[in-house]
Structure formats: structure tokens, C-alpha cells
Design an enzyme around this catalytic site. Structure first.
Site, mmCIF file in Angstrom:
data_model
loop_
_atom_site.group_PDB
_atom_site.id
_atom_site.type_symbol
_atom_site.label_atom_id
_atom_site.label_comp_id
_atom_site.label_asym_id
_atom_site.label_seq_id
_atom_site.Cartn_x
_atom_site.Cartn_y
_atom_site.Cartn_z
ATOM 1 N N PHE A 123 44.773 16.817 -18.044
ATOM 2 C CA PHE A 123 44.343 18.194 -18.291
ATOM 3 C C PHE A 123 45.540 18.995 -18.783
ATOM 4 C CE2 PHE A 123 43.516 22.652 -17.453
ATOM 5 C CZ PHE A 123 42.279 22.786 -18.058
ATOM 6 N N ASP A 210 54.069 17.714 -18.897
ATOM 7 C CA ASP A 210 53.352 18.942 -18.562
ATOM 8 C C ASP A 210 53.537 19.170 -17.061
ATOM 9 O OD1 ASP A 210 51.519 20.818 -17.744
ATOM 10 O OD2 ASP A 210 49.879 20.075 -18.992
ATOM 11 N N LYS A 239 52.095 28.695 -14.551
ATOM 12 C CA LYS A 239 51.604 28.937 -13.191
ATOM 13 C C LYS A 239 52.610 29.645 -12.275
ATOM 14 C CE LYS A 239 47.892 25.501 -12.948
ATOM 15 N NZ LYS A 239 46.711 26.290 -12.609
HETATM 16 C C1 LIG Z 1 48.741 20.455 -15.845
HETATM 17 C C2 LIG Z 1 48.177 21.683 -16.463
HETATM 18 N N1 LIG Z 1 48.454 21.970 -17.736
HETATM 19 C C3 LIG Z 1 47.975 23.076 -18.328
HETATM 20 C C4 LIG Z 1 47.146 23.950 -17.664
HETATM 21 C C5 LIG Z 1 46.610 25.158 -18.366
HETATM 22 O O1 LIG Z 1 47.281 26.291 -17.931
HETATM 23 P P1 LIG Z 1 46.677 27.744 -18.275
HETATM 24 O O2 LIG Z 1 45.389 27.875 -17.545
HETATM 25 O O3 LIG Z 1 47.748 28.690 -17.784
HETATM 26 O O4 LIG Z 1 46.510 27.800 -19.751
HETATM 27 C C6 LIG Z 1 46.834 23.685 -16.324
HETATM 28 C C7 LIG Z 1 45.935 24.592 -15.585
HETATM 29 O O5 LIG Z 1 45.345 24.260 -14.602
HETATM 30 C C8 LIG Z 1 47.351 22.530 -15.716
HETATM 31 O O6 LIG Z 1 47.059 22.219 -14.446
#
Ligand SMILES: Cc1ncc(COP(=O)(O)O)c(C=O)c1O
Length: 390
Positions: A123, A210, A239
Site C-alpha cells: 500500500f 516506503d 504520518k
Molecule cells: C505505507 C504507506 N504508504 C503511503 C500511505 C499514504 O499516505 P497518505 O494517506 O498520507 O497519502 C500510507 C497510508 O496509510 C501508508 O501506510
């Protein structure tokens, strides 16, 4: 718009790991706004710096120098070993920057249709490119055509990446979460990141992590990659970086930090003085209170208590975690537990991929908070059965 299946409660105030609704009912938050409020809610240092900076300067533009952005970049470089940063406002934007870096890396070598290796269960966000990089048919449905340029392999299988290197021309990078949060707190086998680092070095690919969910102390280290002894070429954060103030960052080491030139990427709000100064205070607070170590200790305690309370329970398939990112995988869909937790236990929990309860308490949680969370989750699981799903 109708984009969220919201629960029938909203909160008007928070403090640490506690939230209150308008009627004054107190809740224990074991989600931290999905890994955002690492320092807990309404942290005084964050509140103070926000107020002070709001009175001084909220926004100018990246047309001019931004002192707090430079300072934050330096702080993150020292912590991560990655020398340069691009600042944006969210996790998906940070990943967009990483994806663009990978493509530039390819084009610089004359690769016209560069490919990025991504993982099953990944994700990375909900913009079109990050949605395409994610492995969620449910989230992707209705949004085709997806962005091309991604090739998917099983998570945790470095051999599959190595095999792809032999079969598939045009690969320029590997993008993955060191621990998959949204797909049920999935941890790769030991040595995985080291093996991926080796393949990337041999092939001249960028290793891009990520750490939007795992970064900034959550897994018991500043960054989840650190225990593996490797360093990525690119890492994304968001986050917890602003403890709720929107900010994202795409960090890059030597191989990727010089790829963008002026005009090739940008963001109006990204890296503004308010968000960057707040993030500096967040880093100071994490460092000052040794929160990564605290997350490691509290995470172990939480895992032990869940193990003790649920060991041998026939509906519990697995209990796993890394620091204060903990998952309890059940044999049945358990979305209904979120509502039961709210009403019966005044506890906020989260469920991912239908069958895994995910716990992400603030890193500042007390031992008592952790014990209460574990006891409540054990009670909920023990008194729940598959037939309650409907
Ligand atoms: C691993 C990871 N990458 C990217 C995102 C996306 O972040 P955002 O909602 O701030 O765009 C999330 C959100 O849960 C995430 O857990």
C-alpha cells in the site's frame, strides 16, 4: 463526499493516548490516528511551537529560502544517512516523488519505459500512480486505466526479485514497505532487505523504502530499515513527521539526490515554515524521550500480553508485530470488533484486510495504557465468534 465508512462517534478533545467525545466520554486510542500521533494527542511541545510559528510565519513559497525546511532536511539527513530531502504534504505525495525519481533514474540511462518492482500486499497511497503501485484490487476498482510501469512480486521473496532481474529488462528500482502495515502487519523474513540491497547494487537499481507508516520510531527504531544494516537510496516519510500537521518527505542518498533539477518537481504547500518547524519539534521530542526504544519495549510487552491472553485460541491465526505496530490475525473477518471496542471498551482499534486487528498506540503510551489495550483486545476476541460477523 462519501469516501469513508465512518463510525458513529467524533472527538472534540485529546490528550496523550486519550480522546473525549462531545458527551465527555473518555476513550483510549490504540490507533494514534493511524500511526500519525506518535507523540499522542495535543502534545504540549507541538501545541506551543504551532502557536508560536503561526504568529511568526505560516507560509511563503518555495520561490524563496525556507530556514526551517533546511533545518529539518539536515536533521533527517543526520538521522537517516540520506543526504537530501523533498518536502510535500502526505505519504502518497512522498511516494509520487520517489516514483518520479526512479523514472528519472531510468531515463538518464536511456530506458524509455522504466519499470519499478512493487510487492504483493503493498500500500503506497491513493493518487493514481501510488494506487497503481499498491496491491489492492478493491481500492483500484473503477479507476482504470492504472498507471503503467510497475511489476509485482511476492513480498518477502528476494529470490523472485533476483529472478525478475534475469527475465525482465527495463527495471530501475524496487519500492516496498519494510513492514506492510495496511495489508495486515506483515513482516518479511530476516535478511530480506539485505538481499534486496544486494540485487539493487548488482543491477544499478534504486532501493526505495516506503516508511510512511513504519518510520520515526514506530517499529522500535528511528526507521524500520536500520536493524538490517543496509541503507536505502530513497525513503519516504509522512504520518508521524508532523504529529498531525500534514507533512511528507522523500529523502534520497547519493545515487538519487541529484536527479531532480529545478522545475522537475514541486509543491505549493510542501516544506512550509509551520509544518517544518513542527516536524523539527517532533524529532526533538522523539529523540529527547528515546521514543524508538520505548516503542520497542512497549511493543514487546503488548505482544507478550496478547500472546498470553490468546495463546491456543482456535480463532487466532497469528500475533505479530514490530515495536508498536502490532497485528492479530483472526480466522474470520473482524471489522465488527472496531465498533464493539468503541462501545464496550471505549477503545479505538483498527482492522486491516478484513481479518487482522491492527494496534498502533502512541509511542508515548504508559505501561498502563498498553496493559489496558491488551486486556480489552483479549476480552473482545475471546467473546467474539465468526457467527457475529453478520
Ligand atoms: C505505507 C504507506 N504508504 C503511503 C500511505 C499514504 O499516505 P497518505 O494517506 O498520507 O497519502 C500510507 C497510508 O496509510 C501508508 O501506510
Amino acid at each position: 463526499m462519501n469516501t469513508y465508512a465512518r463510525l458513529p462517534v467524533s472527538f472534540v478533545r485529546g490528550q496523550g493516548s486519550r480522546l473525549w467525545d462531545a458527551a465527555g466520554r473518555e476513550y483510549l486510542d490504540a490507533t494514534a490516528g493511524v500511526a500519525v500521533a506518535g507523540l499522542g494527542h495535543a502534545h504540549p511541545a507541538v501545541a506551543e511551537v504551532l502557536a508560536e510559528q503561526a504568529h511568526l510565519l505560516v507560509h511563503t513559497s518555495n520561490l524563496w529560502g525556507i530556514e526551517w525546511q533546511a533545518r529539518l532536511g539536515e536533521r533527517l539527513a543526520r538521522l537517516s544517512g540520506l543526504e537530501r530531502a523533498f518536502f510535500c504534504n502526505s505519504g502518497c505525495e512522498a511516494n509520487e516523488a520517489a516514483i518520479k525519481l526512479a523514472r528519472l533514474h531510468g531515463h538518464r540511462q536511456g530506458i524509455e519505459r522504466p519499470l519499478i518492482v512493487v510487492m504483493q500486499g503493498a500500500f503506497h497511497g491513493r493518487t493514481l500512480a501510488t494506487l497503481s503501485a499498491s496491491d489492492s484490487p478493491k481500492a483500484q476498482a473503477g479507476f482504470g486505466p492504472l498507471v503503467e510501469g510497475f511489476v509485482r512480486v511476492p513480498f518477502g521473496d528476494a529470490g523472485a526479485v533476483r529472478a525478475l532481474a534475469r527475465q525482465q529488462p527495463g527495471i530501475v528500482a524496487v519500492l516496498l514497505e519494510p513492514v506492510q502495515g495496511e495489508s495486515g502487519v506483515r513482516l518479511p523474513p530476516p535478511g530480506y532487505l539485505r538481499q534486496l540491497r544486494d540485487v539493487c547494487d548488482e543491477e544499478g537499481w534504486l532501493l526505495m523504502l516506503d516508511e510512511v507508516q513504519t518510520g520515526l520510531g514506530r517499529t522500535g527504531h528511528w526507521f524500520a530499515f536500520q536493524p538490517s544494516g543496509i541503507r536505502p537510496d530513497v525513503m519516504t516519510l509522512a504520518k508521524a513527521l508532523g504529529n498531525g500537521v500534514p507533512i511528507g518527505a522523500c529523502l534520497a542518498g547519493a545515487r538519487a539526490s541529484q536527479l531532480f533539477g529545478p522545475g522537475q518537481h514541486g509543491s505549493t504547500f510542501g516544506g512550509n515554515p509551520l509544518a517544518c518547524r513542527t516536524a523539527c519539534t517532533v524529532l526533538d521530542t522523539i529523540e529527547g524521550a528515546s521514543l524508538p526504544r520505548r516503542a520497542a519495549e512497549l511493543g514487546l510487552r503488548l505482544l507478550h500480553q496478547l500472546d498470553a491472553g490468546l495463546a491456543g485460541h482456535h480463532d487466532v491465526l497469528d500475533i505479530r508485530g514490530s515495536g508498536l505496530l502490532v497485528g492479530i490475525e483472526l480466522a474470520w473477518p473482524c471489522g465488527h470488533l472496531v465498533q464493539r471496542a468503541l462501545h464496550e471498551e471505549a477503545l479505538l482499534i483498527n482492522v486491516t484486510r478484513d481479518t487482522t486487528v491492527r494496534l498502533l498506540p502512541p509511542l508515548t503510551s504508559s505501561i498502563d495504557d498498553i496493559d489496558r489495550t491488551a486486556e480489552a483486545v483479549v476480552r473482545l476476541v475471546r467473546t467474539s465468534q465468526a457467527r457475529q460477523v453478520a
